[in-house]
Motif scaffolding. Structure first.
Motif, PDB file in Angstrom:
ATOM      1  N   ARG A  57     101.144  84.426  29.007  1.00 19.89           N
ATOM      2  CA  ARG A  57     100.413  85.593  29.523  1.00 19.89           C
ATOM      3  C   ARG A  57     100.274  86.683  28.471  1.00 19.89           C
ATOM      4  NH1 ARG A  57     101.869  89.634  33.396  1.00 19.89           N
ATOM      5  NH2 ARG A  57     100.076  90.928  33.860  1.00 19.89           N
ATOM      6  N   PRO A  58     101.375  87.155  27.836  1.00 25.75           N
ATOM      7  CA  PRO A  58     101.178  88.172  26.794  1.00 25.75           C
ATOM      8  C   PRO A  58     100.340  87.668  25.632  1.00 25.75           C
ATOM      9  CG  PRO A  58     103.480  87.470  26.926  1.00 25.75           C
ATOM     10  CD  PRO A  58     102.802  86.944  28.137  1.00 25.75           C
ATOM     11  N   MET A  59     100.442  86.378  25.302  1.00 24.78           N
ATOM     12  CA  MET A  59      99.574  85.834  24.250  1.00 24.78           C
ATOM     13  C   MET A  59      98.107  85.938  24.655  1.00 24.78           C
ATOM     14  SD  MET A  59      99.194  81.944  22.814  1.00 24.78           S
ATOM     15  CE  MET A  59      98.312  81.500  24.331  1.00 24.78           C
ATOM     16  N   GLY A  60      97.807  85.644  25.920  1.00 25.82           N
ATOM     17  CA  GLY A  60      96.439  85.764  26.417  1.00 25.82           C
ATOM     18  C   GLY A  60      95.925  87.192  26.321  1.00 25.82           C
ATOM     19  N   VAL A  61      96.808  88.147  26.558  1.00 26.94           N
ATOM     20  CA  VAL A  61      96.451  89.563  26.428  1.00 26.94           C
ATOM     21  C   VAL A  61      96.186  89.893  24.961  1.00 26.94           C
ATOM     22  CG1 VAL A  61      97.251  91.935  26.767  1.00 26.94           C
ATOM     23  CG2 VAL A  61      97.736  90.190  28.502  1.00 26.94           C
ATOM     24  N   ALA A  62      97.037  89.371  24.069  1.00 25.49           N
ATOM     25  CA  ALA A  62      96.836  89.586  22.628  1.00 25.49           C
ATOM     26  C   ALA A  62      95.495  89.008  22.185  1.00 25.49           C
ATOM     27  CB  ALA A  62      97.972  88.938  21.839  1.00 25.49           C
ATOM     28  N   MET A  63      95.179  87.806  22.658  1.00 27.21           N
ATOM     29  CA  MET A  63      93.892  87.181  22.326  1.00 27.21           C
ATOM     30  C   MET A  63      92.725  88.044  22.805  1.00 27.21           C
ATOM     31  SD  MET A  63      94.455  83.184  23.294  1.00 27.21           S
ATOM     32  CE  MET A  63      95.165  82.014  22.141  1.00 27.21           C
ATOM     33  N   THR A  64      92.841  88.561  24.021  1.00 27.31           N
ATOM     34  CA  THR A  64      91.786  89.409  24.586  1.00 27.31           C
ATOM     35  C   THR A  64      91.560  90.638  23.714  1.00 27.31           C
ATOM     36  OG1 THR A  64      92.352  88.665  26.831  1.00 27.31           O
ATOM     37  CG2 THR A  64      91.076  90.702  26.644  1.00 27.31           C
ATOM     38  N   SER A  65      92.640  91.245  23.251  1.00 24.54           N
ATOM     39  CA  SER A  65      92.521  92.434  22.400  1.00 24.54           C
ATOM     40  C   SER A  65      91.915  92.090  21.041  1.00 24.54           C
ATOM     41  CB  SER A  65      93.889  93.090  22.225  1.00 24.54           C
ATOM     42  OG  SER A  65      94.762  92.300  21.439  1.00 24.54           O
ATOM     43  N   LEU A  66      92.281  90.944  20.490  1.00 18.87           N
ATOM     44  CA  LEU A  66      91.733  90.506  19.204  1.00 18.87           C
ATOM     45  C   LEU A  66      90.228  90.263  19.311  1.00 18.87           C
ATOM     46  CD1 LEU A  66      94.639  88.106  18.282  1.00 18.87           C
ATOM     47  CD2 LEU A  66      93.795  89.892  16.746  1.00 18.87           C
ATOM     48  N   LEU A  67      89.816  89.621  20.374  1.00 17.34           N
ATOM     49  CA  LEU A  67      88.394  89.335  20.573  1.00 17.34           C
ATOM     50  C   LEU A  67      87.603  90.619  20.803  1.00 17.34           C
ATOM     51  CD1 LEU A  67      88.838  86.198  22.841  1.00 17.34           C
ATOM     52  CD2 LEU A  67      87.738  86.211  20.595  1.00 17.34           C
ATOM     53  N   ASP A  68      88.180  91.545  21.544  1.00 17.95           N
ATOM     54  CA  ASP A  68      87.490  92.795  21.862  1.00 17.95           C
ATOM     55  C   ASP A  68      87.220  93.622  20.608  1.00 17.95           C
ATOM     56  OD1 ASP A  68      86.533  94.812  23.827  1.00 17.95           O
ATOM     57  OD2 ASP A  68      88.222  95.973  23.052  1.00 17.95           O
ATOM     58  N   ASN A  69      88.136  93.580  19.655  1.00 21.77           N
ATOM     59  CA  ASN A  69      88.021  94.424  18.463  1.00 21.77           C
ATOM     60  C   ASN A  69      87.469  93.697  17.239  1.00 21.77           C
ATOM     61  OD1 ASN A  69      89.346  97.168  19.148  1.00 21.77           O
ATOM     62  ND2 ASN A  69      90.756  95.663  20.007  1.00 21.77           N
ATOM     63  N   ASN A  70      87.126  92.417  17.403  1.00 17.01           N
ATOM     64  CA  ASN A  70      86.628  91.630  16.269  1.00 17.01           C
ATOM     65  C   ASN A  70      85.431  90.773  16.671  1.00 17.01           C
ATOM     66  OD1 ASN A  70      88.765  91.894  13.865  1.00 17.01           O
ATOM     67  ND2 ASN A  70      89.878  91.908  15.812  1.00 17.01           N
ATOM     68  N   GLN A  71      84.517  91.383  17.412  1.00 17.39           N
ATOM     69  CA  GLN A  71      83.371  90.645  17.925  1.00 17.39           C
ATOM     70  C   GLN A  71      82.409  90.208  16.832  1.00 17.39           C
ATOM     71  OE1 GLN A  71      81.538  92.574  21.327  1.00 17.39           O
ATOM     72  NE2 GLN A  71      83.496  93.365  22.033  1.00 17.39           N
ATOM     73  N   GLN A  72      82.500  90.828  15.661  1.00 20.47           N
ATOM     74  CA  GLN A  72      81.607  90.487  14.556  1.00 20.47           C
ATOM     75  C   GLN A  72      82.132  89.303  13.736  1.00 20.47           C
ATOM     76  OE1 GLN A  72      83.733  92.893  14.855  1.00 20.47           O
ATOM     77  NE2 GLN A  72      84.276  93.891  12.931  1.00 20.47           N
ATOM     78  N   HIS A  73      83.313  88.792  14.110  1.00 20.98           N
ATOM     79  CA  HIS A  73      83.919  87.689  13.374  1.00 20.98           C
ATOM     80  C   HIS A  73      83.967  86.414  14.211  1.00 20.98           C
ATOM     81  CE1 HIS A  73      85.130  90.619  10.419  1.00 20.98           C
ATOM     82  NE2 HIS A  73      85.927  91.249  11.268  1.00 20.98           N
ATOM     83  N   SER A  74      84.091  85.293  13.526  1.00 17.97           N
ATOM     84  CA  SER A  74      84.418  84.028  14.189  1.00 17.97           C
ATOM     85  C   SER A  74      85.931  83.869  14.147  1.00 17.97           C
ATOM     86  CB  SER A  74      83.756  82.841  13.465  1.00 17.97           C
ATOM     87  OG  SER A  74      82.482  82.573  13.976  1.00 17.97           O
TER      88      SER A  74
END
Length: 323
Positions: free
Chosen positions: A36-53
């Motif tokens: 669960r916390p990993m999923g939250v970390a992933m969500t935050s990474l995706l939200d702040n790095n939308q210009q990256h793959s």
């Protein structure tokens, strides 16, 4: 110990968001309790790095089917590539663990072995982290002749701990975030040496201590903002505006119901935006230390009878464990 055979099965979900861009590889080592916390970390990474793959590599000792389905759904919805590696639980069964350090902490050693030479660099992150900025600057850093990029640990214990470990270069890092040059790591057999060292000697902070010994003078120390520790046990611990990766590294986590720290709101914000938004916060203390924290939380809430009950449970559990 042959780490090359540590993976029982691999699953892949999703696809690269931008085929024409160099992907950023990010790895996690977890068990079912930290999905669960990993999923939250992933969500935050995706939200702040939308210009990256982004490419996520999840090394899991255990995982529930519902969480595998969530990872698949996340990959499809966010156009991100997720590799899930099912780790053989016996691979680390002889290794030292504690109530808050499970065998999953050693998964970082498998990361470097399994991903090379398919990729050359990876960001390893603990699951108790949240990203609140762009990773572009980090992945553009030059390793020079160093094996990994790290951030200095914080706390009064560091100075004496460095002496205990006999570190020669006067620096001690927190291993929650490691930006690894996989070629250099494998050529120097860091994973193998760390496992051998841990088999021969007991450390206070387990694999983190072993890595500090092996990377002494061979790690590049970078700014605190790449692994800014926010201690939920310290009332006045605050997240700076400059922080890119925030690390909730204390025993008190923002997903514990007894955590009363105001900075947990950063985790809560991304938890609500994640596919794990319906998962309840952890509400049952597992140790006498967590029972004490629960008592303090109830006291702060003005629930005095419940506070007394939890302090009583804390005292009883502590007495039993100390025997």
């Amino acid at each position: 110990m042959n780490l090359n055979h540590a993976v029982k099965k691999q699953e892949t979900f999703g696809a690269l968001k931008y085929e024409d861009k160099q992907p950023i590889h990010i790895a996690f080592g977890v068990d079912a309790n930290f999905i669960r916390p990993m999923g939250v970390a992933m969500t935050s990474l995706l939200d702040n790095n939308q210009q990256h793959s982004l490419v996520f590599h999840v090394f899991a000792n255990s995982i529930e089917l519902v969480d595998i389905e969530r990872l698949n759904k996340l990959a499809q919805a966010e156009k991100v590539l997720i590799h899930l590696y099912h780790i053989n639980p016996v691979i680390f069964e002889s290794m030292q663990t504690t109530w808050n350090y499970t065998a999953a902490t050693y998964n970082r050693f498998i990361v470097a072995k399994l991903l090379y030479p398919s990729i050359d660099k990876v960001i390893y992150m603990d699951a108790d982290m949240v990203c609140k900025g762009d990773l572009a600057e980090l992945v553009q850093f030059d390793f020079s002749d160093k094996i990994a990029m790290v951030v200095a640990d914080q706390g009064k214990f560091v100075a004496n701990h460095m002496k205990t470990l006999d570190l020669k270069n006067g620096q001690y890092f927190n291993a929650g975030m490691l930006y690894i040059d996989l070629k250099a790591w494998n050529e120097n057999q860091i994973s193998e040496q760390a496992m051998d060292l841990l088999a021969k000697r007991k450390f206070f902070l387990l694999d983190q201590d072993a890595l500090n010994i092996l990377l002494d003078g061979r790690a590049k120390f970078i700014e605190r903002k790449w692994n800014e520790i926010c201690n939920m046990e310290k009332k006045y611990s605050k997240i700076s505006d400059e922080a890119i990766i925030v690390h909730f590294a204390s025993r008190n986590k923002p997903w514990h119901v007894w955590c009363m720290h105001k900075e947990k709101e950063l985790f809560i914000r991304y938890a609500k935006a994640s596919l794990w938004c319906d998962v309840p916060f952890f509400s049952v203390p597992r140790s006498y230390k967590e029972m004490k924290m629960m008592g303090a939380a109830k006291l702060q809430q003005g629930k005095y009878k419940e506070a007394i009950l939890w302090y009583w449970k804390y005292w009883q559990a502590k007495r039993v464990e100390k025997k």
